[in-house]
Design an enzyme around this catalytic site. Structure first.
Site, mmCIF file in Angstrom:
data_model
loop_
_atom_site.group_PDB
_atom_site.id
_atom_site.type_symbol
_atom_site.label_atom_id
_atom_site.label_comp_id
_atom_site.label_asym_id
_atom_site.label_seq_id
_atom_site.Cartn_x
_atom_site.Cartn_y
_atom_site.Cartn_z
ATOM 1 N N ASP B 69 -21.848 1.587 77.893
ATOM 2 C CA ASP B 69 -21.614 0.873 79.140
ATOM 3 C C ASP B 69 -22.738 -0.144 79.339
ATOM 4 O OD1 ASP B 69 -20.426 0.397 81.678
ATOM 5 O OD2 ASP B 69 -22.109 1.462 82.548
ATOM 6 N N THR B 102 -18.851 -4.931 82.303
ATOM 7 C CA THR B 102 -20.278 -5.226 82.397
ATOM 8 C C THR B 102 -20.843 -5.715 81.071
ATOM 9 O OG1 THR B 102 -20.629 -2.894 82.013
ATOM 10 C CG2 THR B 102 -20.729 -3.639 84.258
ATOM 11 N N THR B 103 -20.254 -5.274 79.984
ATOM 12 C CA THR B 103 -20.727 -5.751 78.690
ATOM 13 C C THR B 103 -20.250 -7.184 78.477
ATOM 14 O OG1 THR B 103 -20.329 -3.516 77.936
ATOM 15 C CG2 THR B 103 -20.883 -5.130 76.269
ATOM 16 N N ASP B 400 -15.767 3.720 85.584
ATOM 17 C CA ASP B 400 -15.162 2.436 85.227
ATOM 18 C C ASP B 400 -13.657 2.471 85.468
ATOM 19 O OD1 ASP B 400 -17.616 1.668 84.523
ATOM 20 O OD2 ASP B 400 -17.175 1.193 82.430
#
Lengths: 526, 535
Positions: B69, B102-103, B400
């Protein structure tokens, strides 16, 4: 312009190949460490603590060894964690799970070196693990219906578990002990009801199972040493000075005579309390907290056996065993449930006097008294017994049973091998590797026993081609029929080993980067 | 540089103790910043997509976290560089706002920076680049809107939601049982969602984990779990139709906050005090009993005597329950938190259909389940797994998935995943760029190239030939005028993402592009970095 440093001073970062290498090396090192303890001829380890006194533990329990290690390698930490979880969850197989995970990683390392992507290896491992689990499921024996057979299954499992421990000399004896103890629980997994008391002296053979409850305490002076048909009040109350709990209260006096008066009142209060307790119509009173001399004297006068300072576990167990409730107030004697037992007496084990409650109402609880030459032996014996008890209690709930001695591994390996042949693509290499890792367990067992592993495992494989009950018979050093030898293992343990080892290997394989933060600066407290 | 001269030729110092500071200016500063930003993005690049790898993070205390994550990796990294910190912030704000992607946002920002570096080398002014990026991002976001699709779901038909959650989960280690977890997440979100207002309060979903068991044993509990047990070992372990008194006052005699002293100087006083004390305990228990409570949950501990009295009066109790859990219990059971015994009334009691204690494994671990609550809106996801790191990672993955489901309820527009939207946007931006006169044209074109880098990273992580795959997909998209073609990461055989059921939320994607552009603009505008070189 050179790339700037992004991290703090001592933080480090390892990438790609190097990160993978670091985790492989760490995991394999841990595996090699505990590998030699596997199997009936596994060796023990001495652990010396760094704390004061440098206490020593001698053990071959995987979880205990790993728990005591100080490890810096993150992959190794993952392995330690799975072993700990295995211990909490099923109690046994703590070494096997680490060894299997380590072997899986060892095989994976070779595959990575052969330019197979870790993700491909993972998906192969997943397929293999699923297939192996199904193979086990097909071969399980479930004797739930047949109580007689089930008991003998339990007996076999207990013997198999104990045979790799220090108790192996007397495994028959101890297996009987543990099976009896677990059968008394009647399906509950609450091992708290089984109390283990360790007393140095005598030999391991002198250990015994007691149906009642043994409290490691002395009987107060001048009180009866033997009570029949005892009515027991189990309490958790202050029997020293009963403090006034209203905040801010304090005693303030202006003359000596007042002090005496207050003291008198205090004494009176205590006497009243004791009277109330006596009014319950009891002849034995067990308290968790201290009992001062004064109330003790009162109890002695009333012919009541008063036992002070029983520890928390002791109190809870005693309440469980005798069927009483733990009381803290004594105003309504009619509604307090008292505990009952047929006989309370003081007994001697070795040189120590203990209090023995026999003929208790609830048949669930029992006590195992361990005897042995030294504390180290006793500690290790306790750990071994704990393992056996855990496995048995889990087996009572999940009655499926497998054979032992490397049999399940070979069964799984065979199925997985077949799957590998059917699977197209690179995954098949990973599946094959999985089966190799499974075979590593019987190999290690025979290596530890000083046998020719290559020969034995080859024989085993040949025997399994037909599908039989062959496993390694360490005693004679040959391939033997596990069903005849009575070597069994619990399905639940094997399944947990398989699944968590695969999970851990998967987790470590997925990593391609290790970022280590700067260690927190600690002041030297030397 | 930091030394200037006034009109009389006397020197004066602008920057104090300048010898001890390092200073970067102009193009140097921009390049240094860009390279730092790129370095951070490079770390995350390999974690992108379903075949992305994980990272091990070792904290200062030696604890190990294994995750892929983006937000978690960056948060736990010991970052010292200012620009790197900006990137950390970037991923965090994506996490707060959307919860997923988020990546991707960091990889996107890294790609934009990389392109900016090339433009800088050609002598284009950073501000012009920033403006060009701004224009391009607007085009991209509009285009996203254009290719997005609405899709309908109801409380009955949760399949589309599950599919979207599965896309999110497939890049995590839990992808082994993503179907199971996705269903759990969707059901959890739907049970707390307010479909009228299109709002979801994720605080109502508690994610709890306990090591042991398998991932498949993870379950959704319509109620609350508390990691506590009954205060007295002999209290009943199961209560049906419980009426719960939720207390924040201890079962002890009151402690006035003002300092006071009760002086005992006579025997009578001593005795009255004693009686009063007993009465206190009696009253407290009696009050709970009077209002009809069958279970007491208390934030504080209680005295042994009170404990026994409770047990005696057949009133099970739980002590030392944390504030957050207490609130959740209050919400779930529809009870009120009562700070004083005097204020206890029957209406303030919470109701639950079943309260039971459950033990795990061979240790003494026990948990309390409060189920069938009056207000069933609070749910708990209870995760099991082989080890601690696994549980932690599963928690993050579930978070997530929950966020994705929530976003879909807020706005049910979706776009297709697998890099297809990035490719489609890239085509649109590229096409639009030619319309702009001036230097911005170059920046816009660079933006299109940067968009390509996400599918490129996806292909690379999946072991495909990045350039070959990308160009093939791109030409396919243009030829067939179909924005649903993406990278076939899982080797399914088709690269139509609609057939593969790979969805992402529209707002998530839009946010990614906007946030990344913003941060890059900010970084490009910096032309002077002053930092103390030594402490």
């Amino acid at each position: 312009m050179a790339i700037e440093k992004i991290f703090k001073d001592d933080a480090s970062e390892e990438k790609g190949e190097r990160a993978r290498m670091a985790s492989f090396v760490g995991a394999i090192a841990i595996t090699d460490l505990v590998k030699t303890t596997l199997g009936p001829k596994g060796m023990d380890k001495i652990l010396q603590s760094t704390g004061r006194g440098h206490g020593i533990t001698v053990t071959n329990d995987g979880a205990t060894i790993l728990k005591s290690l100080h490890i810096d390698n993150p992959a190794a930490k993952v392995l330690i964690d799975i072993s700990k979880v295995q211990d909490d969850e099923v109690g046994d197989g703590t070494t096997s799970v680490v060894v299997l995970a380590g072997e899986l990683l060892r095989e994976a390392e070779k595959l990575v070196a052969a330019k197979i992507h870790p993700m491909t290896i993972i998906s192969g491992y997943r397929m293999a693990a699923e297939c192996a689990r199904n193979a086990l499921l097909q071969r399980v024996v479930d004797n739930k219906e047949n109580a007689e057979k089930f008991k003998s299954d339990l007996m076999k499992i207990a013997m198999t578990t104990l045979s790799s421990k220090i108790l192996s000399q007397d495994k028959q004896h101890f297996a009987q002990l543990t099976v009896d103890a677990v059968m008394r629980l009647k399906g509950s997994t609450n091992l708290e009801a089984i109390q283990i008391i360790k007393k140095p002296g005598g030999s391991l053979k002198d250990s015994f199972l007691d149906e009642g409850f043994i409290l490691d305490k002395k009987i107060g002076l001048g009180q009866p040493k033997r009570i029949e048909n005892a009515k027991i009040l189990v309490a958790n109350t202050a029997m020293d000075t009963d403090k006034v709990k209203i905040y801010g209260a304090r005693v303030r006096v202006d003359s000596m005579s007042k002090v005496a008066e207050i003291e008198g009142a205090e004494k009176e209060k205590m006497r009243e309390k004791v009277q109330k307790i006596i009014a319950h119509g009891i002849n034995c009173f067990v308290n968790r907290q201290l009992i001062y001399n004064f109330p003790e004297e009162l109890f002695a006068d009333a012919g009541i056996l008063a036992i002070e300072h029983a520890d928390f576990d002791g109190i809870e167990r005693l309440a469980l065993v005798t069927g009483g409730e733990i009381a803290s107030t004594f105003d309504n004697p009619e509604s307090v449930k008292l505990g009952h037992c047929k006989l309370i007496e003081e007994i001697m084990i070795g040189e120590d006097k203990l209090i023995h409650f026999s003929g208790v109402e609830m048949g669930q609880a029992c006590t195992i008294v361990l005897r042995g030459a030294s504390h180290h032996v006793l500690d290790e014996a306790e750990r071994s017994l704990h393992d056996a008890l855990c496995v048995l209690s889990q087996t009572v709930n999940d009655t499926r049973v497998l054979l032992g001695g490397g049999w399940p591994e070979m069964v799984m390996a065979k199925e997985v091998d077949e799957l590998a042949r059917k699977t197209p693509g690179k995954k098949s290499h990973a599946i094959e590797a999985f089966s190799r890792a499974l075979v590593a367990i019987p190999t290690i067992i025979s290596d530890n026993a000083g046998l020719d592993s290559a020969d034995l495992v080859a024989q085993l494989r040949a025997a399994h081609h037909e599908g039989c009950n062959a496993g390694i018979d360490v005693i004679t050093g040959s391939v033997g029929d596990m069903a005849e030898l009575g070597i069994s293992e619990s399905f639940k343990v094997k399944q947990a080993v398989l699944l968590s080892a695969t999970e851990a290997a998967e987790m470590i394989l997925r990593v391609d980067e290790i970022i280590t933060c700067a260690p927190r600066q600690r002041e030297d407290r030397m | 540089m930091a030394l200037a001269f006034d009109e009389y030729g006397r020197p004066f110092i602008i920057l104090k103790e300048q010898d001890q500071k390092t200073r970067l200016r102009g193009i140097e500063a921009q390049k240094a910043n860009i390279s730092a930003g790129k370095a951070v993005a490079r770390i995350l690049r390999t974690s992108l997509g379903p075949k992305g790898m994980d990272k091990i993070l070792q904290s200062p205390d030696g604890d190990v976290t294994i995750t892929n994550d983006g937000a978690t990796i960056l948060e736990q990294m010991d970052v010292d560089n200012q620009i790197a910190k900006l990137m950390v912030e970037l991923s965090r704000s994506q996490d707060y706002e959307i919860g997923d992607g988020t990546t991707g946002v960091v990889v996107m920002a890294g790609a934009l920076l990389e392109q900016a570096e090339r433009l800088l080398e050609r002598g284009i002014h950073p501000i012009r680049i920033a403006e060009g990026y701004e224009l391009a991002s607007r085009i991209a976001v509009e285009h996203l809107e254009h290719i997005s699709q609405k899709f309908d779901f109801g409380t009955e038909d949760i399949e589309p939601l599950v599919q979207t959650c599965m896309t999110t989960l497939s890049s995590k280690i839990v992808n082994r049982c993503k179907r199971h977890l996705a269903e759990i997440s969707v059901k959890a979100v739907l049970s707390v969602a307010d479909l009228e207002r299109k709002d979801v309060n994720l605080d109502m979903i508690k994610v709890e984990g306990k090591v042991g068991g398998k991932l498949e044993d993870t379950e959704l509990i319509y109620g609350i779990t508390v990691d506590k047990d009954m205060s007295h070992p002999q209290m009943p372990k199961q209560i049906e139709d419980a009426k719960i008194a939720i207390l924040t006052c201890p079962f002890e005699p009151p402690k006035p906050k003002t300092k006071h002293k009760v002086d005992i100087d006579t025997v009578e006083k001593f005795q009255t005090l004693r009686l009063q004390e007993q009465k206190y305990f009696d009253d407290m228990v009696q009050k709970c009993k009077d209002v009809g409570a069958t279970l007491v949950i208390c934030q504080w501990g209680f005295d042994d005597e009170a404990n026994h009295l409770l047990m005696h009066r057949n009133l099970p109790a739980v002590r030392w329950v944390g504030g957050v859990e207490l609130e959740l219990i209050a919400i779930a059971t529809g009870g009120r938190i009562v700070p004083r015994f005097q204020e206890l009334t029957p209406e303030k009691l919470g109701r639950a259909g079943l309260v039971r204690e459950r033990s795990f494994g061979t240790t003494k671990d026990k948990m309390l389940y409060i189920e069938h609550c009056a207000n069933s809106r609070a749910v708990t996801i209870f995760i099991r797994g082989g080890n601690k790191m696994m549980i932690e990672e599963t928690k993050r993955s579930i978070h997530d998935a929950l966020c994705v489901a929530r976003n879909l309820i807020r706005n049910n527009s979706i776009v297709y995943g697998g890099g297809s939207t990035e490719i489609s946007c890239s085509i649109a931006v590229e096409a639009a760029s030619d319309k702009y006169p001036g230097v911005e044209q170059y920046a816009i074109r660079a933006f299109a190239d940067a968009l390509d880098s996400i599918p490129m990273a996806l292909a690379e992580n999946s072991g495909l030939q990045p350039i070959e795959t990308l160009s093939a997909v791109k030409s396919q998209q243009i030829k067939e005028n179909n924005p649903h073609y993406g990278i076939d990461c899982n080797d399914v055989g088709t690269n139509d993402m609609r057939q593969q059921d790979v969805f992402e939320t529209l707002i998530g994607k839009q946010q990614q592009i906007l946030l990344a552009t913003q941060v890059v603009k900010m970084i490009l505008k910096i032309d002077d970095v002053i930092s103390p070189s030594h402490y």
